[in-house]
Design a protein around this motif. Structure first.
Motif: not given
Length: 357
Positions: A136, A198, A201, A203-204, A206, A208, A235, A237, A239, A287-288
């Motif tokens: 990440h 969300q 949060l 946007i990363r 990821c 997935n 894209k 999150h 978590h 928040n993450e």
């Protein structure tokens, strides 16, 4: 027996820019989606040859663009680089022009590497957290809009709920009777799992699909090298990646374990995994961090719901070795979901203490 003979695979390999040698092929059967072969010269593995399943991944060009862009950034002193081998026409994959359409890619093989389906070793759990955090960090500054969604709404609870309800309406009566308790658990848990807001949060980009066996480790040490199976890079999150890793790291049983007393939630492994993430320094927002325990419940439940849905749909998505394997997967994942629900307060305490430091 594989429909891909050595002659067929040799002819496919000729489309890529590699030395002409007498290669041999070994099928790799751990994955559920793609057809994968280890390419060896004598006994030395050199490449991974893979047919990307275009029935699952509808946008192969977008998918391969995602993988190519990500791999340009996924290299560091403690993150091993994987290279896509170009075709003679300069592309990152080969598209067959005869018969059934197929898309093939060739990637470099990391020598002296291995993967673990499960672990009881806190060092492996720590390294899994460290490499996911590093992944990440390396993608933290990329332009997220340059990446397409290879499977739109992949971790969308509302979408999976709708697919489950449609499968339930159309399923064979006998299958519904066999899976009655599992269906009941799914309905009850869907009522509990309200969709998280969300909007706060980031946007990363990821991975997935961060199950433990999608992380390569050195054979000589417990050090994690990199993440593999990059088709779902898109894209998301944080978590999502956190929860997907937790379900295979703190549970020491296989994904389709039928003896549920063997399904675990190993607290020391969870703590080691979170410590591994924390070793990268503070990079997650408040928040993450708050969302992480929710992710550790959401992701195993989503995977269980998808497996149950596929069972009701007569196994049209996942490859199965026997008729009820998807049902066994769903039951195992639901059992772990319940264990994660039970450990929510513990997860909240650990993630707060280790990741907010």
């Amino acid at each position: 027996m594989s429909k891909f003979t050595d002659d067929i695979l040799t002819s496919l390999l000729a489309n890529f820019i590699i030395a002409k040698k007498d290669y041999v092929f070994k099928p790799l059967t751990d994955g559920y989606i793609n057809d994968t072969f280890l390419v060896l010269e004598n006994d030395t593995p050199l490449y991974i040859l893979q047919r990307v399943n275009h029935l699952v991944f509808k946008n192969i060009y977008g998918l391969m663009n995602n993988v190519h862009k990500a791999l340009e950034n996924l290299e560091d002193n403690d993150y091993h680089k994987i290279t896509l081998v170009k075709t003679h026409s300069g592309k990152s994959f080969f598209e067959t022009s005869e018969g059934d359409k197929a898309y093939w890619r060739l990637m470099t093989y990391i020598d002296q590497s291995t993967a673990h389906n499960t672990t009881e070793d806190p060092e492996i759990a720590f390294e899994a957290g460290r490499i996911i955090g590093k992944f990440h960090l390396l993608l933290n500054t990329v332009a997220v809009d340059d990446y397409v969604d290879t499977i739109p709404r992949f971790h969308d609870l509302d979408l999976r709920k709708g697919e489950f309800e449609e499968a339930l309406r159309n399923a064979d009566t006998q299958k519904k009777e066999i899976a009655a308790k599992d269906i009941e658990f799914a309905v009850e848990t869907l009522a509990k799992l309200t969709v998280m807001n969300q909007s706060q949060l980031p946007i990363r980009i990821c991975h997935n699909d961060t199950k433990l066996n999608n992380i390569l480790f050195s054979k000589e040490a417990s050090k994690a090298l990199c993440l593999i199976d990059l088709d779902t890079i898109m894209k998301g999150h944080f978590h999502f990646d956190f929860g997907d890793a937790v379900r295979t790291i703190v549970n020491t049983a296989p994904e389709d374990e039928q003896q549920h007393e063997k399904i675990t939630f190993k607290k020391p492994l969870f703590e080691a995994f979170v410590s591994g993430i924390a070793s990268n320094g503070r990079f997650l927002s408040e928040n993450e961090i708050e969302a992480l325990p929710y992710g550790a419940i959401l992701l195993p439940f989503l995977h269980g719901l998808r497996a149950l849905t596929d069972y009701l749909n007569n196994n049209i998505y996942y490859k199965v070795a026997y008729e009820n394997q998807n049902l066994d997967r769903g039951r195992s994942l639901f059992d772990f979901t319940q264990k994660a629900l039970t450990n929510f307060d513990f997860m909240k305490e650990v993630t707060t203490n280790k990741l907010r430091a």
